[in-house]
Design a protein around this motif. Structure first.
Motif, short mmCIF file in Angstrom:
data_model
loop_
_atom_site.label_atom_id
_atom_site.label_comp_id
_atom_site.label_asym_id
_atom_site.label_seq_id
_atom_site.Cartn_x
_atom_site.Cartn_y
_atom_site.Cartn_z
N UNK A 129 0.86 -1.11 0.15
CA UNK A 129 -0.01 0.02 0.05
C UNK A 129 0.86 1.41 -0.08
N UNK A 130 2.08 1.45 -0.54
CA UNK A 130 2.85 2.41 -0.89
C UNK A 130 3.77 2.80 0.36
N UNK A 171 16.64 11.50 2.26
CA UNK A 171 17.66 12.65 1.97
C UNK A 171 17.66 12.84 0.29
N UNK A 172 17.69 11.57 -0.32
CA UNK A 172 17.93 11.50 -1.79
C UNK A 172 16.43 11.96 -2.53
N UNK A 173 15.58 12.14 -1.63
CA UNK A 173 14.29 12.82 -2.32
C UNK A 173 13.27 11.77 -2.74
N UNK A 174 13.69 10.33 -2.74
CA UNK A 174 12.71 9.23 -3.38
C UNK A 174 11.73 8.79 -2.27
N UNK A 175 12.01 8.83 -1.00
CA UNK A 175 11.22 8.52 0.03
C UNK A 175 10.86 9.72 0.85
N UNK A 176 9.54 9.84 1.11
CA UNK A 176 9.33 11.11 2.18
C UNK A 176 8.53 10.70 3.36
N UNK A 177 8.55 11.24 4.50
CA UNK A 177 7.89 11.10 5.57
C UNK A 177 6.46 11.41 5.54
N UNK A 178 5.48 10.57 5.95
CA UNK A 178 4.25 10.83 5.74
C UNK A 178 3.50 10.58 7.09
N UNK A 179 2.49 11.26 7.43
CA UNK A 179 1.65 11.04 8.51
C UNK A 179 1.02 9.60 8.38
N UNK A 180 1.22 8.66 9.35
CA UNK A 180 0.72 7.37 9.42
C UNK A 180 -0.72 7.02 9.08
N UNK A 226 5.22 7.23 8.85
CA UNK A 226 5.80 6.27 7.86
C UNK A 226 6.51 6.74 6.37
N UNK A 227 7.13 6.15 5.80
CA UNK A 227 7.97 6.40 4.71
C UNK A 227 7.44 6.00 3.54
N UNK A 228 6.94 6.87 2.44
CA UNK A 228 6.33 6.64 1.24
C UNK A 228 7.24 7.17 0.12
N UNK A 229 6.66 6.63 -1.12
CA UNK A 229 7.51 7.08 -2.30
C UNK A 229 7.20 8.43 -2.46
N UNK A 230 7.97 9.30 -2.95
CA UNK A 230 7.86 10.53 -3.33
C UNK A 230 7.27 10.63 -4.60
N UNK A 275 7.91 9.95 -9.39
CA UNK A 275 7.80 8.59 -9.67
C UNK A 275 8.62 8.02 -10.97
N UNK A 276 8.47 9.00 -11.91
CA UNK A 276 9.29 8.62 -13.17
C UNK A 276 10.74 8.42 -13.01
N UNK A 277 11.23 9.01 -12.37
CA UNK A 277 12.68 9.19 -12.10
C UNK A 277 13.06 7.92 -11.14
N UNK A 278 12.14 7.77 -10.24
CA UNK A 278 12.43 6.95 -9.30
C UNK A 278 12.34 5.32 -9.97
N UNK A 279 11.47 5.35 -10.82
CA UNK A 279 11.19 4.12 -11.67
C UNK A 279 12.53 3.90 -12.83
N UNK A 280 12.96 4.92 -13.19
CA UNK A 280 14.44 5.00 -13.76
C UNK A 280 15.59 4.40 -13.11
N UNK A 281 15.61 4.90 -11.86
CA UNK A 281 16.63 4.52 -11.13
C UNK A 281 16.65 3.15 -10.75
#
Length: 563
Positions: free
Chosen positions: A159-160, A243-252, A262-266, A270-276
């Protein structure tokens, strides 16, 4: 051989990476060209320099009275080593090892933009490595751990999101690869943990995954919580991912996760993360050869690994000869020390020219004589544009720092508004129910909230603060000028930002009829600052951007430049 670590390992004198460039510059000034292993005086000198720069917590140093000490310097040095920023060199088995910087490390010392360098180093971080072999992480781990974490965050079954406890309990002691098969097994473990908690863990969990150098008896919950061995390691991996911006802190509560954060995808990346994930997930692991019973050959293998891991973004190989690298002179080590102190000044001040005040401030911080400081600054600040760019690199680091540098981010924003744009500006944050910064021209006023978030969404309590508290307080005027806009400056914005901004503007207009709002992230904001410095934008252009009623894009800025 030392005890085998049965889990992923990562150095953690600091769990966040914002201070790595400054720490490395101090390290380079102290240690480059010298031996490191067993060199307690150098480690103490590095430790003292970190203390002086407020990069580590000062201790009472009781160990030093017994002829020991320097462990703080050692662990900070290990952190820099784990990121591929320096390597050890020996001319032959009988000569001492020397510390030298990799290309990535040299680029950071030379004040090149830190974020793309460190993002690449984090994504390329792998087991096994020169670092993991040195601390003896179990060789069964053969993966890029940050790619594994990103793949987990992409799995619909989860669930992300991930919690730090889930990473501690289900990932760092079991996930040995980042293949889809391995990730699938990890997903199953996490889902069982979400359903049944620590009772889902293997019976031997606490014995199999306890620290091999600790005699403390842990229960499973303590081991995976903050302060527990696995909990602290997992949190460090999470902090690097954020720190690298691909994960973000989100209210649980957003995910009904039963955790405060919790930590979720930024999702904005998303497109840049998929490429990485595609690039680093498919790239073969770098070879870390381990010859038996030959310490010099092992050292040469570690050196080769570090030099390859530590190439700059877009490069494949370090072409420098050792002779070229050893040509690092005492004057260049001095340059690294001055660079670290200049970087400290950049947290609060735009420096575009070498004034007596700048020389004094840097000299007081680094302790070198003012003539040496001035000569070094002439190399580091070659032009006003270079000075602004270097300041903005530090400013961008603040913008993603969370609460750690939030006040510095406010102060630096006020400095930009005043120094670069010639506006009146005051930093107000931390003084009550007020915006972080107010600014004004001859004809209008604006209030600004700085948000050190990687994906700021303008939550409802922040909306209420703006439309119910801040805007009404300026309904009459701001420094005698009409309030025309409120703006949010952040590292980046969530997809929900524009919709939430529209609600806030509508409610704010019940107090100030023609007030507008906007948000601007670091890419277009840097674009605005550099364009204004070149005379390509005016104060009225600033107001046009700040009254757009949505997030400002790089195209918006370029359109004004081209108009």
């Amino acid at each position: 051989m030392a005890n085998i670590l049965p889990y992923w390992m990562i150095p953690r004198p600091k769990r966040k990476l914002e201070l790595i460039p400054q720490s490395l510059r101090i390290f380079a000034g102290v240690a480059t060209g010298t031996s490191w292993d067993g060199n307690t005086p150098i480690k103490k000198t590095f430790e003292d320099a970190l203390d002086g720069a407020n990069f580590k917590r000062s201790g009472d140093y009781t160990e030093r009275a017994q002829g020991r000490g320097g462990s703080g310097g050692r662990t900070h040095g290990a952190l820099l080593y784990s990121l591929g920023l320096w390597f050890r060199h020996q001319n032959d088995p009988k000569t001492p090892q020397e510390v030298h910087l990799t290309l990535a490390g040299q680029a950071l010392v030379d004040q090149k933009p830190a974020f793309p360098i460190l993002r690449k180093q984090v994504l390329a971080f792998q087991f096994p490595s020169a670092y993991s072999v040195r601390v003896n992480v179990d060789r069964k781990y053969r993966l890029r751990p940050f790619i594994a974490l990103l793949k987990l965050l992409k799995r619909e079954e989860l669930r992300g999101y991930l919690t730090t406890e889930e990473v501690a309990a289900c990932v760092i002691g079991y996930t040995t690869g980042h293949s889809d098969t391995q990730i699938g097994k990890t997903v199953d473990r996490i889902l069982k943990f979400r359903a049944d908690g620590t009772s889902s863990l293997p019976n031997d969990f606490t014995t199999a995954l306890r620290s091999p150098i600790s005699n403390k008896q842990w229960d499973a919950q303590a081991l995976i919580s903050n302060g527990g061995t696995l909990g602290d390691i997992a949190d460090t991996f999470i902090q690097w991912l954020r720190y690298i911006g691909y994960g973000v802190a989100v209210d649980g509560e957003v995910f009904d996760a039963g955790r405060k954060t919790v930590t979720a995808l930024n999702l904005s990346m998303e497109q840049e993360i998929d490429q990485a994930i595609d690039d680093w997930g498919q790239k073969p692991l770098q070879t870390m050869y381990e010859p038996e019973n030959d310490r010099f050959a092992l050292a040469e293998s570690a050196k080769a690994f570090q030099r390859t891991y530590g190439v700059k973004v877009g490069m494949k190989k370090d072409q420098r000869t050792i002779r070229d690298i050893q040509a690092w002179t005492s004057s260049e080590r001095t340059l690294a020390i001055v660079s670290a102190s200049l970087n400290h000044l950049y947290f609060t001040q735009v420096v575009t020219e070498i004034t007596d005040d700048v020389v004094d401030a840097v000299g007081n911080h680094c302790g070198l004589d003012l003539k040496t400081v001035r000569e070094s600054l002439e190399t580091l600040i070659s032009s006003p544009t270079h000075g602004i760019s270097a300041f903005l690199d530090r400013y961008e680091e603040m913008s993603r720092s969370g609460t750690d540098k939030a006040i510095a981010f406010e102060k630096a924003t006020a400095e930009i508004l005043e120094h670069t744009f010639g506006l009146g500006a005051r930093q107000l944050g931390q003084t009550g129910a007020v915006p972080d910064v107010e600014a004004w021209s001859e004809d209008w006023g604006i209030i600004i909230d700085t948000k050190a978030y990687q994906a700021y969404g303008l939550p409802i309590d922040h909306q209420r603060a703006m439309h119910a508290d801040y805007v009404p307080a300026y309904a009459a005027s701001l420094q005698g000028r009409p309030l025309k806009a409120f703006a949010y400056i952040s590292n980046g914005f969530a997809k929900s930002f524009d919709a939430n901004l529209r609600k806030t503007v509508t409610r704010a207009q019940s107090h100030v009829a023609d007030v507008q709002g906007s948000g601007i992230s670091m890419v277009p904001w840097r674009q605005v600052i550099m364009a204004y410095e070149k005379g390509e934008l005016t104060k009225e252009n600033l107001l046009q951007l700040w009254t757009m009623g949505r997030e400002v894009t790089p195209k918006d800025v370029q359109d004004l430049i081209d108009a």
